[in-house]
Design a protein around this motif. Structure first.
Motif, mmCIF file in Angstrom:
data_model
loop_
_atom_site.group_PDB
_atom_site.id
_atom_site.type_symbol
_atom_site.label_atom_id
_atom_site.label_comp_id
_atom_site.label_asym_id
_atom_site.label_seq_id
_atom_site.Cartn_x
_atom_site.Cartn_y
_atom_site.Cartn_z
ATOM 1 N N GLU A 14 8.299 -15.428 -5.054
ATOM 2 C CA GLU A 14 9.528 -16.218 -5.124
ATOM 3 C C GLU A 14 9.718 -16.901 -6.485
ATOM 4 N N THR B 278 6.995 -12.207 4.187
ATOM 5 C CA THR B 278 6.988 -13.597 3.713
ATOM 6 C C THR B 278 8.105 -13.799 2.697
ATOM 7 N N LYS B 279 9.010 -12.835 2.627
ATOM 8 C CA LYS B 279 10.113 -12.932 1.670
ATOM 9 C C LYS B 279 10.946 -14.175 1.960
ATOM 10 N N HIS C 96 -17.645 -5.813 -4.925
ATOM 11 C CA HIS C 96 -16.747 -4.667 -5.108
ATOM 12 C C HIS C 96 -16.129 -4.197 -3.810
ATOM 13 N N MET D 234 -5.701 -5.779 2.718
ATOM 14 C CA MET D 234 -4.906 -6.990 2.728
ATOM 15 C C MET D 234 -3.420 -6.658 2.681
ATOM 16 N N THR D 235 -3.085 -5.469 2.267
ATOM 17 C CA THR D 235 -1.670 -5.133 2.178
ATOM 18 C C THR D 235 -1.220 -4.433 3.444
ATOM 19 N N ARG E 153 -2.123 -16.502 0.059
ATOM 20 C CA ARG E 153 -2.274 -15.502 -1.009
ATOM 21 C C ARG E 153 -1.340 -15.868 -2.145
ATOM 22 N N LEU F 191 -17.895 -6.970 6.757
ATOM 23 C CA LEU F 191 -16.610 -7.283 6.127
ATOM 24 C C LEU F 191 -16.698 -7.133 4.616
ATOM 25 N N PRO F 192 -15.564 -6.793 3.986
ATOM 26 C CA PRO F 192 -15.574 -6.658 2.530
ATOM 27 C C PRO F 192 -15.875 -7.989 1.851
ATOM 28 N N LYS F 193 -16.710 -7.942 0.810
ATOM 29 C CA LYS F 193 -16.973 -9.107 -0.036
ATOM 30 C C LYS F 193 -17.519 -10.284 0.770
ATOM 31 N N ASP G 175 -12.567 -1.803 -7.187
ATOM 32 C CA ASP G 175 -12.338 -2.961 -6.352
ATOM 33 C C ASP G 175 -11.342 -2.661 -5.249
ATOM 34 N N ARG G 176 -10.469 -1.722 -5.523
ATOM 35 C CA ARG G 176 -9.350 -1.518 -4.610
ATOM 36 C C ARG G 176 -9.693 -0.451 -3.578
ATOM 37 N N LYS G 177 -10.884 -0.531 -3.108
ATOM 38 C CA LYS G 177 -11.314 0.382 -2.059
ATOM 39 C C LYS G 177 -10.678 -0.044 -0.752
ATOM 40 N N LEU G 178 -10.899 0.800 0.210
ATOM 41 C CA LEU G 178 -10.334 0.622 1.541
ATOM 42 C C LEU G 178 -10.036 -0.818 1.939
ATOM 43 N N VAL G 179 -11.092 -1.629 1.998
ATOM 44 C CA VAL G 179 -10.884 -2.868 2.713
ATOM 45 C C VAL G 179 -10.166 -3.923 1.894
ATOM 46 N N THR G 180 -10.352 -3.865 0.583
ATOM 47 C CA THR G 180 -9.649 -4.827 -0.265
ATOM 48 C C THR G 180 -8.152 -4.664 -0.093
ATOM 49 N N ASP H 196 -3.439 -8.835 -6.273
ATOM 50 C CA ASP H 196 -4.146 -8.075 -5.246
ATOM 51 C C ASP H 196 -4.566 -9.006 -4.105
ATOM 52 N N ASP H 197 -5.695 -9.696 -4.258
ATOM 53 C CA ASP H 197 -6.171 -10.479 -3.112
ATOM 54 C C ASP H 197 -6.504 -11.931 -3.448
ATOM 55 N N THR I 96 -17.249 -3.298 0.560
ATOM 56 C CA THR I 96 -17.981 -3.452 1.808
ATOM 57 C C THR I 96 -19.351 -2.787 1.717
ATOM 58 N N ALA J 217 -12.310 -5.819 13.056
ATOM 59 C CA ALA J 217 -12.215 -6.255 11.660
ATOM 60 C C ALA J 217 -11.044 -7.207 11.612
ATOM 61 N N TYR J 218 -10.576 -7.514 10.444
ATOM 62 C CA TYR J 218 -9.451 -8.441 10.376
ATOM 63 C C TYR J 218 -8.199 -7.835 10.989
#
Lengths: 432, 389
Positions: free
Chosen positions: A198, B64-65, A335, B13-14, A191, A361-363, B5-10, A229-230, A337, B56-57
């Motif tokens: 860093e 990762t700091k 956008h 990733m966080t 990512r 899965l999303p996207k 775009d920042r719906k649930l699954v996107t 974001d991703d 899932t 799911a994932y």
């Protein structure tokens, strides 16, 4: 087997088979033992086959495996329409979606779009520079880049021109050429945020320029929010290194966004406070609407779907009335899932809900399925997907009413397969 | 996008959202872990289905700091690669070139694809031409052309009618052109070709027409305001750009077109709101695909024995682009009559032309890595492949 029997065998079609077994239900027929007098014995069963009576290939004949020779027609295809004067260096070749199994596209069949030919980057000479509005500009070798913790995601990549030939009416007669500018793979990389954490991204950094190292020096401007974001930098594709056609050794991956933004043969990422107006953000990759104005920075691919079986390449001409058959297809959205898919048999007047199956899965590509009792009647078959951002796939007319027919990009109008009473399938459009 | 775009699954990733996602996939499970139970037939575990999902994932939730690889980029390295240019001129190099020189260069290196005077041809992009007249709202009128019926005029997307900014023209030509050997032009030459193309599009700079003697440089290029500068949306400039973009894409129904989930007796009126939609079939099917359509599960036809020669490989890499057909004006390999005419000049002349270039052909086809002997081998291959049978 004598000649007479052979002739009898080859002349008995499956259609005739069912006529002769009319007393049993056609649906159950395949599991019913048929008296041996009805049918000639199948030579492939009655005799040893060639591959069972000879020594096969040595185990390592193909150190890098290849598909069965019998699959040689399952290939990417292109058309002069998708090139300049038939020159195939700036062109596109399409995934054979009619042969796509599940949701992972084999690397050799992944659609390919290049603007100056497929570059062959020497991984030893590869360098990635990240600079601009960061405290610490850096240079990475491929080995150093791959030291970062990796992440794998199954993602669909779609050229925003997918179906661009269909804006003014149906033009291609096959699923592959109508919708094949897309593929789905498991991508492995890091990512971007992990690296940037860093490097000390400065607060005034609002945009990122991503630049490729090929002859076209493809570059695009990406808003910082997506970067953090991703966004990923990927070097793995379905378990192996990226294919040259997909940007070996490294490409940018912006999940859900235009494949053109996912710059291949990546060389440089620069952070700035203004957008660059890169070359593919001008005459290309902007969508001219009927108002005379054009949409720029058109990022996410739309909610979309297509029925893959039946389709022009895989028609229903072998079916008998009463056969239970699966209608199968692919749905996806840049956008998020896929929430569901509806199917219409009458060109969009009435709809039923299909089932999603497999990984959702999303996207990513999502498979949908609908068990259907074939009746040998003409149909106008459609699928319509919707996602968790409340986007619903539009009809041709609904999309046309807003953007017109000259936009080239981001076409996601519902596709219609016309099925004849003989089970033949063709590409038509429901429009006014 | 952004918000949508920042719906649930996107955001799954966080770290924060990985909890939500896992809960959705398997309630009461720990973050990023899927519930399973022992006793599967293979001695492993079974994964129960909940809400129709197996899984799911699983997200990596470790910090990762401090992860850092690579080395600082040197100032010279950045200078070597950071040559992009912004619309305000930042990054444009020094240098200058006249319309007249640009004309010569264009004729020699660009016209073969883009046509005389940028007028297009061979399917490569048209660079000049098209009507730039605007309507009362400042919209270039011809960009509203919609080919709803066969024979209607297309909107022309040339530099003069469509492109937003002129700095892109400079970087485009410098980085990506000429098509077959990009990055071979000097900055002065790029300014010259840029000047020529702007002149062909009848662009004025500071009210001044660009005649043959006009010399373009960085300062003048920045002043160019292309006719369709305001023909794009959403706004991507200024401090509110990203909010403007967000707002634009949030209203998809208005700006892009959206469907509705009608299930029964649905109506699909046309653009006039009344006309009923009908079935439109393919008028003329585009069947010209490569390789041709084929679906049989059979063995491929026998390929001819032997691999291709070194000469053919070199031809494929450096010459075929122009010589495969006659559309580029070069003698097409396989065209016996044309090659007969060519050979009337004598082999020596043909070789010299190939090495030194002639007409639209650059020396050695643009590939200076080829030796004179390589060229000789290639030319012999091309001649042998173009003999009458």
């Amino acid at each position: 087997m004598n000649r007479e029997t052979e002739e009898k065998l080859t002349s008995v079609s499956r259609r005739e088979f069912f006529k002769k077994t009319a007393s049993v239900s056609a649906v159950a027929a395949t599991s019913v033992l048929v008296p041996s007098t009805v049918f000639a014995d199948d030579e492939n069963i009655m005799h040893h086959v060639k591959w069972g009576t000879t020594l096969g290939d040595e185990v390592n004949k193909n150190p890098y495996g290849v598909p069965s020779l019998y699959e040689h027609n399952v290939v990417r295809r292109t058309s002069p329409l998708m090139s300049s004067a038939g020159d195939m260096h700036a062109a596109i070749s399409m995934t054979p979606l009619h042969e796509q199994k599940g949701i992972i596209t084999p690397n050799g069949l992944h659609f390919t779009r290049t603007h100056n030919g497929v570059a062959h980057v020497d991984p030893n000479k590869f360098r990635l520079m990240i600079h601009g509005l960061v405290e610490k500009p850096i240079v990475l070798t491929l080995e150093q880049l791959k030291r970062y913790p990796s992440e794998s995601r199954i993602l669909v990549l779609e050229c925003p021109s997918n179906s661009a030939a269909e804006w003014k009416g149906p033009q291609f007669g096959t699923l592959q050429m109508v919708k094949g500018m897309m593929a789905c793979a498991e991508w492995t990389g890091v990512r971007l945020k992990t690296i940037l954490d860093e490097l000390g991204l400065k607060p005034e950094a609002k945009w990122m320029l991503a630049e490729g190292s090929d002859g076209s020096e493809m570059s695009r401007t990406v808003p910082i929010e997506k970067v953090l974001d991703d966004a990923m930098i990927v070097w793995g594709q379905n378990g192996e290194a990226l294919r040259p056609e997909q940007g070996y050794p490294v490409r940018l991956m912006l999940p859900g966004w235009e494949a053109n933004l996912c710059v291949k043969w990546l060389k440089r990422l620069e952070f700035g406070d203004k957008p660059w107006y890169a070359k593919e953000e001008t005459s290309k990759y902007t969508a001219l609407t009927a108002s005379g104005k054009a949409i720029q920075h058109f990022y996410a691919n739309e909610v979309n779907s297509i029925i893959t079986s039946p389709c022009p390449e895989v028609p229903w001409t072998d079916l008998e009335k009463g056969d239970l058959v699966e209608i199968e297809g692919l749905a996806w959205s840049g956008h998020g899932t896929i929430k569901g898919v509806d199917i219409s048999f009458d060109g969009g007047k009435n709809w039923v809900e299909a089932n999603l199956k497999g990984l959702v899965l999303p996207k990513a590509w999502t498979r949908f399925s609908y068990m259907y009792k074939y009746e040998g009647k003409p149909l106008l078959l459609q699928s319509r997907s919707y996602d968790d951002s409340d986007n619903v796939q539009p009809t041709v007319n609904q999309e046309k009413a807003v953007v017109g027919v000259e936009g080239v990009y981001h076409r996601n109008a519902i596709i219609t397969w016309k099925v004849t009473d003989m089970g033949e399938v063709s590409n038509v459009q429901i429009r006014s | 996008m952004f918000k949508l775009d920042r719906k649930l699954v996107t955001i799954g990733m966080t770290l924060a959202l990985s909890t939500t996602l896992a809960v959705a996939a398997a309630s009461a499970a720990a973050p990023g872990v899927y519930k399973s139970k022992s006793g599967a037939i293979d001695g492993g575990v079974t994964y129960p289905r909940e809400n129709g999902n197996y899984t799911a994932y699983k997200y990596n939730t470790q910090s990762t700091k401090g992860v850092s690889f690579g080395r600082p980029a040197t100032a010279n390295e950045i200078k070597a690669w950071d040559i992009d240019a912004l619309p305000d001129g930042t990054g444009l190099p020094e240098g200058e070139g006249s319309v007249e020189l640009g004309d010569e260069l264009y004729e020699a290196q660009c016209a073969v694809c883009h046509g005389d005077f940028g007028g297009g041809g061979q399917g490569y992009p048209q660079l000049a031409g098209g009507n730039q007249d605007k309507d009362e709202n400042g919209i270039v009128k011809t960009l509203k052309n919609q080919r709803l019926e066969p024979g209607m005029d297309a909107p022309k997307r040339t530099i003069g009618t469509y492109w937003p900014v002129a700095t892109t023209l400079f970087t485009y030509i410098r980085d990506s052109m000429p098509y077959a050997h990009p990055k071979s032009l000097t900055n002065d030459e790029v300014y010259a070709i840029t000047a020529y193309l702007l002149a062909q599009n009848e662009i004025e700079i500071d009210g001044e027409e660009m005649d043959d003697e006009y010399v373009l440089n960085k300062e003048k290029l920045v002043k160019v305001v292309l006719p369709n500068r305001n023909g794009f949306y959403p706004n991507i400039d200024g401090p509110n750009a990203q909010e403007d973009i967000r707002a634009f894409f949030a209203d998809r129904a208005k700006n892009i077109g959206a469907g509705t989930r009608c299930m029964k007796d649905c109506k699909d009126p046309g653009m006039d709101g009344k006309t009923e939609a009908k079935v439109m079939k393919i008028g003329y099917e585009m069947k010209d695909v490569m390789p041709p359509y084929a679906y049989a599960k059979d063995l491929p036809p026998e390929t001819e024995g032997g691999s291709i020669s070194k000469a053919e490989k070199m031809y494929d890499a450096s010459c075929k682009l122009c010589h495969a057909t006659d559309t580029m004006g070069a003698p097409a390999v396989g065209d016996a009559n044309t090659w007969e005419t060519v050979m009337k000049k004598g082999m020596d002349t043909v070789l010299v032309n190939a090495i030194k270039g002639m007409g639209g052909m650059p020396p050695k086809g643009g590939n200076m890595d080829l030796s004179d002997d390589d060229i000789k081998e290639i030319v012999e291959f091309m001649i042998n492949s173009s003999k009458k049978h």
